[in-house]
Design a protein around this motif. Structure first.
Motif, PDB file in Angstrom:
ATOM      1  N   GLU A 285      39.682   1.891  18.000  1.00 25.33           N
ATOM      2  CA  GLU A 285      38.909   0.752  17.507  1.00 25.33           C
ATOM      3  C   GLU A 285      37.494   1.241  17.247  1.00 25.33           C
ATOM      4  OE1 GLU A 285      39.099  -2.951  19.695  1.00 25.33           O
ATOM      5  OE2 GLU A 285      40.931  -2.273  20.714  1.00 25.33           O
ATOM      6  N   LEU A 286      37.018   1.042  16.020  1.00 28.27           N
ATOM      7  CA  LEU A 286      35.671   1.488  15.659  1.00 28.27           C
ATOM      8  C   LEU A 286      34.907   0.335  15.024  1.00 28.27           C
ATOM      9  CD1 LEU A 286      37.756   4.085  15.060  1.00 28.27           C
ATOM     10  CD2 LEU A 286      35.587   5.157  14.512  1.00 28.27           C
ATOM     11  N   PRO A 287      33.562   0.346  15.132  1.00 29.84           N
ATOM     12  CA  PRO A 287      32.765  -0.709  14.499  1.00 29.84           C
ATOM     13  C   PRO A 287      32.768  -0.569  12.972  1.00 29.84           C
ATOM     14  CG  PRO A 287      31.333   0.955  15.460  1.00 29.84           C
ATOM     15  CD  PRO A 287      32.729   1.297  15.889  1.00 29.84           C
ATOM     16  N   LEU A 288      32.437  -1.663  12.294  1.00 35.90           N
ATOM     17  CA  LEU A 288      32.407  -1.663  10.834  1.00 35.90           C
ATOM     18  C   LEU A 288      31.510  -0.561  10.295  1.00 35.90           C
ATOM     19  CD1 LEU A 288      33.161  -3.081   8.153  1.00 35.90           C
ATOM     20  CD2 LEU A 288      31.157  -4.559   8.493  1.00 35.90           C
ATOM     21  N   THR A 289      30.409  -0.289  10.983  1.00 35.73           N
ATOM     22  CA  THR A 289      29.494   0.759  10.518  1.00 35.73           C
ATOM     23  C   THR A 289      30.129   2.145  10.559  1.00 35.73           C
ATOM     24  OG1 THR A 289      28.576   0.761  12.760  1.00 35.73           O
ATOM     25  CG2 THR A 289      27.386  -0.495  11.079  1.00 35.73           C
ATOM     26  N   ASP A 290      31.218   2.304  11.309  1.00 29.95           N
ATOM     27  CA  ASP A 290      31.931   3.582  11.383  1.00 29.95           C
ATOM     28  C   ASP A 290      33.253   3.538  10.613  1.00 29.95           C
ATOM     29  OD1 ASP A 290      29.994   4.803  12.890  1.00 29.95           O
ATOM     30  OD2 ASP A 290      30.993   4.471  14.808  1.00 29.95           O
ATOM     31  N   ALA A 292      33.951   4.699   7.784  1.00 32.04           N
ATOM     32  CA  ALA A 292      34.254   6.005   7.195  1.00 32.04           C
ATOM     33  C   ALA A 292      34.992   6.888   8.191  1.00 32.04           C
ATOM     34  CB  ALA A 292      32.967   6.687   6.727  1.00 32.04           C
ATOM     35  N   ALA A 293      34.572   6.856   9.450  1.00 32.76           N
ATOM     36  CA  ALA A 293      35.246   7.650  10.481  1.00 32.76           C
ATOM     37  C   ALA A 293      36.664   7.155  10.698  1.00 32.76           C
ATOM     38  CB  ALA A 293      34.453   7.608  11.782  1.00 32.76           C
ATOM     39  N   ALA A 294      36.851   5.834  10.653  1.00 32.91           N
ATOM     40  CA  ALA A 294      38.190   5.266  10.812  1.00 32.91           C
ATOM     41  C   ALA A 294      39.109   5.717   9.687  1.00 32.91           C
ATOM     42  CB  ALA A 294      38.100   3.749  10.847  1.00 32.91           C
ATOM     43  N   LEU A 295      38.595   5.725   8.477  1.00 31.46           N
ATOM     44  CA  LEU A 295      39.399   6.161   7.330  1.00 31.46           C
ATOM     45  C   LEU A 295      39.693   7.654   7.382  1.00 31.46           C
ATOM     46  CD1 LEU A 295      37.652   3.863   4.800  1.00 31.46           C
ATOM     47  CD2 LEU A 295      40.133   4.038   4.966  1.00 31.46           C
ATOM     48  N   ARG A 296      38.768   8.435   7.956  1.00 28.90           N
ATOM     49  CA  ARG A 296      39.022   9.881   8.084  1.00 28.90           C
ATOM     50  C   ARG A 296      40.199  10.141   9.022  1.00 28.90           C
ATOM     51  NH1 ARG A 296      33.432  10.436   7.759  1.00 28.90           N
ATOM     52  NH2 ARG A 296      33.148  10.480  10.018  1.00 28.90           N
ATOM     53  N   LYS A 306      48.013   2.360  15.258  1.00 26.05           N
ATOM     54  CA  LYS A 306      47.103   1.680  14.339  1.00 26.05           C
ATOM     55  C   LYS A 306      45.650   2.030  14.599  1.00 26.05           C
ATOM     56  CE  LYS A 306      47.071  -1.322  10.965  1.00 26.05           C
ATOM     57  NZ  LYS A 306      47.858  -1.089   9.743  1.00 26.05           N
ATOM     58  N   VAL A 307      44.894   2.192  13.518  1.00 28.46           N
ATOM     59  CA  VAL A 307      43.440   2.344  13.576  1.00 28.46           C
ATOM     60  C   VAL A 307      42.824   1.023  13.114  1.00 28.46           C
ATOM     61  CG1 VAL A 307      41.433   3.591  12.714  1.00 28.46           C
ATOM     62  CG2 VAL A 307      43.564   4.825  13.154  1.00 28.46           C
ATOM     63  N   VAL A 308      41.864   0.507  13.893  1.00 27.31           N
ATOM     64  CA  VAL A 308      41.305  -0.820  13.644  1.00 27.31           C
ATOM     65  C   VAL A 308      39.790  -0.728  13.591  1.00 27.31           C
ATOM     66  CG1 VAL A 308      41.074  -3.189  14.537  1.00 27.31           C
ATOM     67  CG2 VAL A 308      43.247  -1.943  14.802  1.00 27.31           C
ATOM     68  N   VAL A 309      39.209  -1.461  12.642  1.00 27.42           N
ATOM     69  CA  VAL A 309      37.755  -1.591  12.527  1.00 27.42           C
ATOM     70  C   VAL A 309      37.371  -2.985  13.001  1.00 27.42           C
ATOM     71  CG1 VAL A 309      35.851  -1.807  10.866  1.00 27.42           C
ATOM     72  CG2 VAL A 309      37.467   0.091  10.677  1.00 27.42           C
TER      73      VAL A 309
END
Length: 311
Positions: A285-290, A292-296, A306-309
């Protein structure tokens, strides 16, 4: 409001956090305050400019979950304050999004938004793929991309359906234990020279370079359900030699042509989740500001689940 958009095509590095006016729901739409956004491979392909290229700057589509703030005209069954999960076809990575009610479903009280965004859309794809394959208990199933958001649910649902042998194909040795823990009877790597005893059905969520090996993993007379956008070419003689069938499946067509079954699938997913039989895994789980990191994480295919923003 904040929204992640790309101003040029490329990788996740091209994402920018922009300020934009609050959207207004059109007829048949809901306005949501987002609480969770599911990161998907199609979003990565949008970043790269694959497929239809929309004018820039543009936002990315994706799975969202949140609370209804406003209801568009001609909407029934939803009201302000409802918690729902849905698909936003644009500007999903934002504080506020509009979604069509055709893609929406209510989140029950026992679930949070992260669980909802990990379970519903990916679970619907997995169930629709299994329904298309229609495996018998005496048949065997191989799932490619088995550690992905869809794949890790598909292998569990295959076992719940009563499939006797479920094989999970993954991209790294680290993922083999992950899929075995979720119930896979066997785990194979894409680079493995031997994928073991052939199977009756392949659920292919990867395509591209994996497709030839997936096709070769079938028994004579086997069938492959192709539900990815990864491309790939199949020689016609390969189908002839193995008496093999390939069927394409898209969740949009499945939902529109079999709406009642789609709704039953939604109820089934929540029932299985409530009883602990279906376990969506959250890799990060990553913040909206990250974002790009979630998509990487998805770009490099290192996720297990699952990867979640979170806005």
């Amino acid at each position: 409001m904040r929204v992640m958009r790309l101003h040029e095509y490329g990788s996740s590095a091209v994402l920018h956090l922009d300020e934009a006016p609050e959207p207004v729901p059109a007829p048949g739409e809901l306005l949501l305050r987002t609480e969770a956004i599911g990161v998907t491979l199609p979003a990565v392909r949008q970043l790269r400019g694959e497929g239809e290229q929309a004018p820039l700057p543009r936002g990315l589509g994706g799975e969202v979950a949140g609370t209804v703030l406003a209801v568009g005209a001609q909407v029934t069954g939803y009201q302000v304050g409802d918690r729902v999960t849905a698909v936003a076809f644009a500007d999903a990575y934002a504080d506020l999004v509009t979604v069509p009610t055709a893609t929406a479903s209510h989140i029950p009280g026992h679930a949070d938004s992260v669980q909802a965004v990990a379970l519903v859309r990916s679970g619907q794809v997995a169930l629709a793929t299994l329904t298309t394959a229609n495996p018998r208990p005496d048949e065997s199933v191989l799932v490619t991309g088995a550690a992905s958001g869809v794949g890790h649910l598909a292998l569990q649902l295959a076992k719940i359906r009563g499939v006797g042998r479920v094989v999970a194909a993954v991209g790294s040795a680290a993922k083999k234990n992950f899929v075995r823990d979720l119930g896979a009877d066997e785990a194979v790597g894409y680079a493995d020279a031997d994928w073991g005893t052939p199977v009756d059905i392949v659920l292919d969520g990867v395509g591209g370079p994996v497709l030839p090996a997936a096709l070769a993993a079938l028994n004579p007379g086997g069938r492959l359900i192709y539900f990815n956008s990864g491309g790939g070419t199949v020689p016609a003689h390969a189908l002839l030699a193995g008496s093999t069938t390939i069927t394409g499946m898209t969740i949009r067509r499945f939902a529109t042509t079999q709406p009642e079954l789609y709704q039953r699938h939604d109820q089934l997913l929540w029932q299985l989740h409530a009883t602990g039989r279906l376990r969506p895994s959250i890799h990060a789980e990553l913040p909206l500001t990250d974002a790009a990191a979630a998509l990487r994480i998805i770009e490099t295919r290192t996720n297990k689940g699952k990867v979640v923003v979170r806005p």
